[in-house]
Structure formats: C-alpha cells, structure tokens
Design a protein around this motif. Sequence first.
Motif, PDB file in Angstrom:
ATOM      1  N   ASN A 130      24.494  33.555  28.614  1.00 36.38           N
ATOM      2  CA  ASN A 130      25.420  32.957  27.893  1.00 36.38           C
ATOM      3  C   ASN A 130      26.501  32.768  28.963  1.00 36.38           C
ATOM      4  O   ASN A 130      27.379  31.806  29.180  1.00 36.38           O
ATOM      5  N   LYS A 131      26.705  33.596  30.069  1.00 34.63           N
ATOM      6  CA  LYS A 131      27.569  33.395  31.255  1.00 34.63           C
ATOM      7  C   LYS A 131      27.058  32.148  32.156  1.00 34.63           C
ATOM      8  O   LYS A 131      28.015  31.291  32.390  1.00 34.63           O
ATOM      9  N   ILE A 132      25.774  31.922  32.295  1.00 36.14           N
ATOM     10  CA  ILE A 132      25.416  31.096  32.870  1.00 36.14           C
ATOM     11  C   ILE A 132      25.655  29.459  32.330  1.00 36.14           C
ATOM     12  O   ILE A 132      26.139  28.568  32.670  1.00 36.14           O
ATOM     13  N   LEU A 133      25.322  29.875  30.710  1.00 36.44           N
ATOM     14  CA  LEU A 133      25.866  28.530  29.925  1.00 36.44           C
ATOM     15  C   LEU A 133      27.270  27.799  30.180  1.00 36.44           C
ATOM     16  O   LEU A 133      27.594  27.011  30.323  1.00 36.44           O
ATOM     17  N   ALA A 134      27.961  29.061  30.169  1.00 37.65           N
ATOM     18  CA  ALA A 134      29.530  28.791  30.389  1.00 37.65           C
ATOM     19  C   ALA A 134      29.946  28.235  31.349  1.00 37.65           C
ATOM     20  O   ALA A 134      30.729  27.437  31.492  1.00 37.65           O
ATOM     21  N   THR A 135      29.405  28.900  32.415  1.00 43.35           N
ATOM     22  CA  THR A 135      29.480  28.335  33.687  1.00 43.35           C
ATOM     23  C   THR A 135      29.363  26.881  34.006  1.00 43.35           C
ATOM     24  O   THR A 135      29.940  26.221  34.930  1.00 43.35           O
ATOM     25  N   VAL A 136      28.226  26.275  33.361  1.00 44.02           N
ATOM     26  CA  VAL A 136      27.739  24.948  33.426  1.00 44.02           C
ATOM     27  C   VAL A 136      28.392  23.921  32.503  1.00 44.02           C
ATOM     28  O   VAL A 136      28.088  22.896  32.328  1.00 44.02           O
ATOM     29  N   GLY A 137      29.235  24.658  31.741  1.00 42.74           N
ATOM     30  CA  GLY A 137      29.773  23.894  30.642  1.00 42.74           C
ATOM     31  C   GLY A 137      29.344  23.917  29.261  1.00 42.74           C
ATOM     32  O   GLY A 137      29.840  22.829  28.641  1.00 42.74           O
ATOM     33  N   PHE A 138      28.359  24.457  28.866  1.00 44.56           N
ATOM     34  CA  PHE A 138      27.455  24.572  27.620  1.00 44.56           C
ATOM     35  C   PHE A 138      28.223  25.521  26.747  1.00 44.56           C
ATOM     36  O   PHE A 138      28.819  26.467  27.200  1.00 44.56           O
ATOM     37  N   ASP A 139      28.108  25.307  25.415  1.00 42.93           N
ATOM     38  CA  ASP A 139      28.425  26.349  24.540  1.00 42.93           C
ATOM     39  C   ASP A 139      27.631  27.671  24.622  1.00 42.93           C
ATOM     40  O   ASP A 139      26.350  27.575  24.717  1.00 42.93           O
ATOM     41  N   LYS A 140      28.147  28.741  24.176  1.00 47.15           N
ATOM     42  CA  LYS A 140      27.169  30.069  24.118  1.00 47.15           C
ATOM     43  C   LYS A 140      26.228  29.803  22.989  1.00 47.15           C
ATOM     44  O   LYS A 140      26.471  29.370  21.934  1.00 47.15           O
ATOM     45  N   ILE A 141      25.073  30.515  23.086  1.00 39.79           N
ATOM     46  CA  ILE A 141      24.080  30.622  22.024  1.00 39.79           C
ATOM     47  C   ILE A 141      24.038  31.890  21.523  1.00 39.79           C
ATOM     48  O   ILE A 141      24.084  32.907  22.353  1.00 39.79           O
ATOM     49  N   GLY A 142      23.661  31.902  20.141  1.00 48.06           N
ATOM     50  CA  GLY A 142      23.582  33.397  19.648  1.00 48.06           C
ATOM     51  C   GLY A 142      21.864  33.498  19.797  1.00 48.06           C
ATOM     52  O   GLY A 142      21.156  33.466  18.758  1.00 48.06           O
ATOM     53  N   TRP A 143      21.261  34.115  20.939  1.00 50.04           N
ATOM     54  CA  TRP A 143      20.024  34.068  21.382  1.00 50.04           C
ATOM     55  C   TRP A 143      19.249  35.095  20.199  1.00 50.04           C
ATOM     56  O   TRP A 143      17.958  34.801  19.773  1.00 50.04           O
ATOM     57  N   LEU A 144      19.865  36.191  19.667  1.00 50.64           N
ATOM     58  CA  LEU A 144      19.213  36.895  18.763  1.00 50.64           C
ATOM     59  C   LEU A 144      19.791  36.749  17.339  1.00 50.64           C
ATOM     60  O   LEU A 144      19.295  37.429  16.616  1.00 50.64           O
ATOM     61  N   THR A 145      20.746  36.053  17.102  1.00 56.25           N
ATOM     62  CA  THR A 145      21.326  36.060  15.801  1.00 56.25           C
ATOM     63  C   THR A 145      21.276  34.525  15.336  1.00 56.25           C
ATOM     64  O   THR A 145      21.370  34.229  14.222  1.00 56.25           O
ATOM     65  N   ASN A 146      20.967  33.527  16.029  1.00 56.93           N
ATOM     66  CA  ASN A 146      20.661  32.241  15.559  1.00 56.93           C
ATOM     67  C   ASN A 146      19.025  32.168  15.206  1.00 56.93           C
ATOM     68  O   ASN A 146      18.244  32.187  16.212  1.00 56.93           O
ATOM     69  N   PRO A 147      18.670  31.627  14.137  1.00 59.62           N
ATOM     70  CA  PRO A 147      17.538  31.594  13.578  1.00 59.62           C
ATOM     71  C   PRO A 147      16.576  30.758  14.585  1.00 59.62           C
ATOM     72  O   PRO A 147      15.220  30.669  14.627  1.00 59.62           O
TER      73      PRO A 147
END
Length: 287
Positions: A130-147
């Motif tokens: 999620n830090k990588i996603l935030a660095t490039v301007g994307f929203d964070k993902i709930g990797w283990l909480t998003n179905p």
Amino acid sequence: MNAVKGLLFLSPSLLLFSIFLFYPMIRTIYLSFFLTNQAGATTVFVGLQNYIDIFTSPIFMKSLKSTFLFVLFTLPGTIIISLFLAVLANEKLKGIAFFRMIFSSSMGVSVAAASVFWLFLFHPSIGFFNKILATVGFDKIGWLTNPEWALISVSLSTVWMNIGFTFLIVLGGLQSIDSHLYESADIDGAGYFYKLRRITIPVLSPTLFFVITVSIINAFQTFGQIDMLTKGGPSNETNLIVYSIYREAFVNYQYGIASAQAVVLFIIILIMTLIQFKFGERKVHYQ
C-alpha cells in the motif's frame, strides 16, 4: 517362509500406516454417515444426509469454488517462476551458488513465520504494497479484507512459500540432463531457446510431471496461511475446503459434516491425480 520374512520386514511400516493412515481414513468415512456430539461420539445414523447437506450449503459450494480458484491462481505461477529461476540458477556463472541459496530460501521458512511476514506486507496502513500504491498516486487496497483481493493476496503469498521446494526439485532435474545433448545441439548450431524448447523441457518433463502433481495436492490441502492471514474471510472468500473442515470439526463440533467434507476432498484430489496421470503423463518423455 520368504513371505513370512517379507511381512516381518514390512510390519513396522504396516503398523505405522495402519495407525496414522488407514484407521483415520476408515474412521472419517464412518463418521461421515453419522451425527456426533461435541466429544466426537456418534449419536444418530443419517446415511448420506451429511453429503446432501454440504452440497446444498451455499457456504460449502463457495468453499469448493474458492479452492479450485486458489489452485488455478497458485499452480501456474509456482511452476513457471520456479522453472525460470531454476534455468537461471543452472547457468555456470561465478557466484551462482549464492543465488541458488536465495531462490530456495523460502523452503526453510515455516508457514507461520512466512504468514506473519506477509501480514506486514499486506497491512492496510503500514504495509509495503500500500505504501507503493500511495507513492504512485493510487488508493490503498484492503488486500486481506476486500473480497475481491483476499484470495489473490493469499495465492500470491502461497506462490512465494512454494517456490523454494519446487525450485530445488526442478534444479535437480536440470542438473541431471546429459550435457552431451547440449554439446551435440551446439555443434548443429542450435540457439539457446531452441535447446530450451527441444532438449530442456522434454527431458525435464518427468520432473515437471512430479512437481505439478505434488503442487496440485498441496494446493488442495492448504491450511496454515489461510488460518494466519484471513481466517477464511472476508465473506468466506478464502474459506478453502481444508479450512472449512477445520471450522466444522473444531469450531462448530460438527464432526459428521467435517468428515463428509474430508471424504469429498479426498475424492477430488484422487480424481485430479488420476486425470494428471491419464493425460499429463502422455507428454512425459522418459530417458
């Protein structure tokens, strides 16, 4: 007399197999036809009702679907990445032994320790991904909480955990290939990819057949990382069959239902293995 001697030599193995394999298997089949109490003792004979219940249960059918998707997500990635790394590690380069150690290092990490490591990577706020996603301007993902992402995330971690073992087996197969085959191909002016396609892959096919078969069985039996990372959630998206068996037996104390699911899992693995031997072995070239 020789038969008696043979049985005496086999008796330790037969005893161990009887205690740890044959009896549990027979007991599981037996329990699948009964309702049980919390101690696991049989109470009411219900015949095939447990099997009817699990196949009419949307939770179990979703578990079945998730298990097959999990196998589909993990098997190709594990085999392809391991083969790629093994081909690289098989090159005669200076310092290649260090990379062989790195590529196989995941084999020495327990499932529990590896799962904790991936928990940090998947953390919603401080996780590396999620830090990588935030660095490039994307929203964070709930990797283990998003179905939508949970099963993919668990599959990704499983591929990493399985690469070490598969890499070592494939590397061993590569190193057993007769070097004269490559020397003859070099004399004929064959290129690198031609040798890979016409020599390496066909001669390596028995090893690939073995690792594919073992990987399929292991994928269907996955439990540890599911328990550590998601507990079968969210919304039962990662509730694979083995974890479903665990929950029915040791959380809900429904040993009859759990036993029926275990029998179904055994039949699925048996069918998949037979299919692999029926169709996959046709493409195996034994030297």
